[in-house]
Design a protein around this motif. Sequence first.
Motif, PDB file in Angstrom:
ATOM      1  N   GLY A  24       0.963  -1.338  -0.075  1.00 44.73           N
ATOM      2  CA  GLY A  24      -0.019   0.011  -0.050  1.00 44.73           C
ATOM      3  C   GLY A  24       0.725   1.290   0.104  1.00 44.73           C
ATOM      4  O   GLY A  24       0.507   2.189  -0.659  1.00 44.73           O
ATOM      5  N   TRP A  25       2.091   1.425   0.913  1.00 51.57           N
ATOM      6  CA  TRP A  25       2.825   2.499   0.907  1.00 51.57           C
ATOM      7  C   TRP A  25       3.563   2.351  -0.418  1.00 51.57           C
ATOM      8  O   TRP A  25       3.677   3.724  -0.980  1.00 51.57           O
ATOM      9  CB  TRP A  25       3.710   2.412   1.957  1.00 51.57           C
ATOM     10  N   GLY A  26       4.149   1.559  -1.136  1.00 53.00           N
ATOM     11  CA  GLY A  26       4.430   1.423  -2.490  1.00 53.00           C
ATOM     12  C   GLY A  26       3.608   2.018  -3.470  1.00 53.00           C
ATOM     13  O   GLY A  26       3.974   2.652  -4.439  1.00 53.00           O
ATOM     14  N   TYR A  27       2.274   1.656  -3.469  1.00 53.52           N
ATOM     15  CA  TYR A  27       1.194   2.022  -4.359  1.00 53.52           C
ATOM     16  C   TYR A  27       1.293   3.655  -4.344  1.00 53.52           C
ATOM     17  O   TYR A  27       1.143   4.179  -5.304  1.00 53.52           O
ATOM     18  CB  TYR A  27       0.035   1.493  -3.863  1.00 53.52           C
ATOM     19  N   ALA A  28       0.948   3.988  -2.911  1.00 54.52           N
ATOM     20  CA  ALA A  28       0.929   5.417  -2.704  1.00 54.52           C
ATOM     21  C   ALA A  28       2.137   6.319  -3.281  1.00 54.52           C
ATOM     22  O   ALA A  28       1.986   7.121  -4.225  1.00 54.52           O
ATOM     23  CB  ALA A  28       0.775   5.693  -1.223  1.00 54.52           C
ATOM     24  N   ALA A  29       3.402   5.699  -3.225  1.00 55.92           N
ATOM     25  CA  ALA A  29       4.572   6.556  -3.452  1.00 55.92           C
ATOM     26  C   ALA A  29       4.610   6.426  -5.002  1.00 55.92           C
ATOM     27  O   ALA A  29       5.103   7.313  -5.619  1.00 55.92           O
ATOM     28  CB  ALA A  29       5.821   5.853  -2.809  1.00 55.92           C
ATOM     29  N   THR A  30       4.063   5.096  -5.778  1.00 55.51           N
ATOM     30  CA  THR A  30       4.100   5.228  -7.159  1.00 55.51           C
ATOM     31  C   THR A  30       3.197   6.270  -7.721  1.00 55.51           C
ATOM     32  O   THR A  30       3.562   7.151  -8.648  1.00 55.51           O
ATOM     33  CB  THR A  30       3.808   3.963  -7.508  1.00 55.51           C
ATOM     34  N   TRP A  31       2.032   6.452  -6.958  1.00 52.33           N
ATOM     35  CA  TRP A  31       1.018   7.314  -7.577  1.00 52.33           C
ATOM     36  C   TRP A  31       1.654   8.850  -7.448  1.00 52.33           C
ATOM     37  O   TRP A  31       1.428   9.576  -8.214  1.00 52.33           O
ATOM     38  CB  TRP A  31      -0.283   7.329  -6.741  1.00 52.33           C
ATOM     39  N   ILE A  32       2.354   9.122  -6.177  1.00 51.86           N
ATOM     40  CA  ILE A  32       2.889  10.293  -6.184  1.00 51.86           C
ATOM     41  C   ILE A  32       3.940  10.526  -6.978  1.00 51.86           C
ATOM     42  O   ILE A  32       4.017  11.995  -7.841  1.00 51.86           O
ATOM     43  CB  ILE A  32       3.470  10.531  -4.607  1.00 51.86           C
ATOM     44  N   GLY A  33       4.686   9.762  -7.465  1.00 49.79           N
ATOM     45  CA  GLY A  33       5.717  10.078  -8.396  1.00 49.79           C
ATOM     46  C   GLY A  33       5.254  10.078 -10.038  1.00 49.79           C
ATOM     47  O   GLY A  33       5.504  10.811 -10.710  1.00 49.79           O
ATOM     48  N   VAL A  34       4.182   9.256 -10.266  1.00 49.30           N
ATOM     49  CA  VAL A  34       3.508   9.311 -11.482  1.00 49.30           C
ATOM     50  C   VAL A  34       2.796  10.615 -11.781  1.00 49.30           C
ATOM     51  O   VAL A  34       2.851  11.233 -12.999  1.00 49.30           O
ATOM     52  CB  VAL A  34       2.623   8.128 -11.609  1.00 49.30           C
TER      53      VAL A  34
END
Length: 115
Positions: A24-34
């Motif tokens: 979930g944290w990786g998912y959130a960080a990926t969206w922030i980066g994208v």
Amino acid sequence: MFGDPNWFRPKTVGWGLKPITWQGWGYAATWIGVITVPFLLMLSWHMPTQSLVWLAVMSGGLFYDVRDIRKQIQRAQFQAAAPPPVAADKDVLYIGDSDSGTRPLATRNYSLKLK
């Protein structure tokens, strides 16, 4: 869309999700980066209109995905709280049930039998 409901729980205050696993944290960080990296790159290339379009479209995608995950979580919670289905032959109350067994019921066109 992309996220798994098992990675999150609904926020206690406000609308959204709170990550509870590393996925979930990786998912959130990926969206922030994208969302952030192309937005900042387009701003540095002096493309403000395109950067705002990118920000709006990707924010809409994030909103759609979060809404979908929340619906899946609510559906799972509802199914967990629902009582188990009743078997057809067990625990069924028939209207007109009597202890004396079955009795015939006849009308002008039909001959019926109560269970």
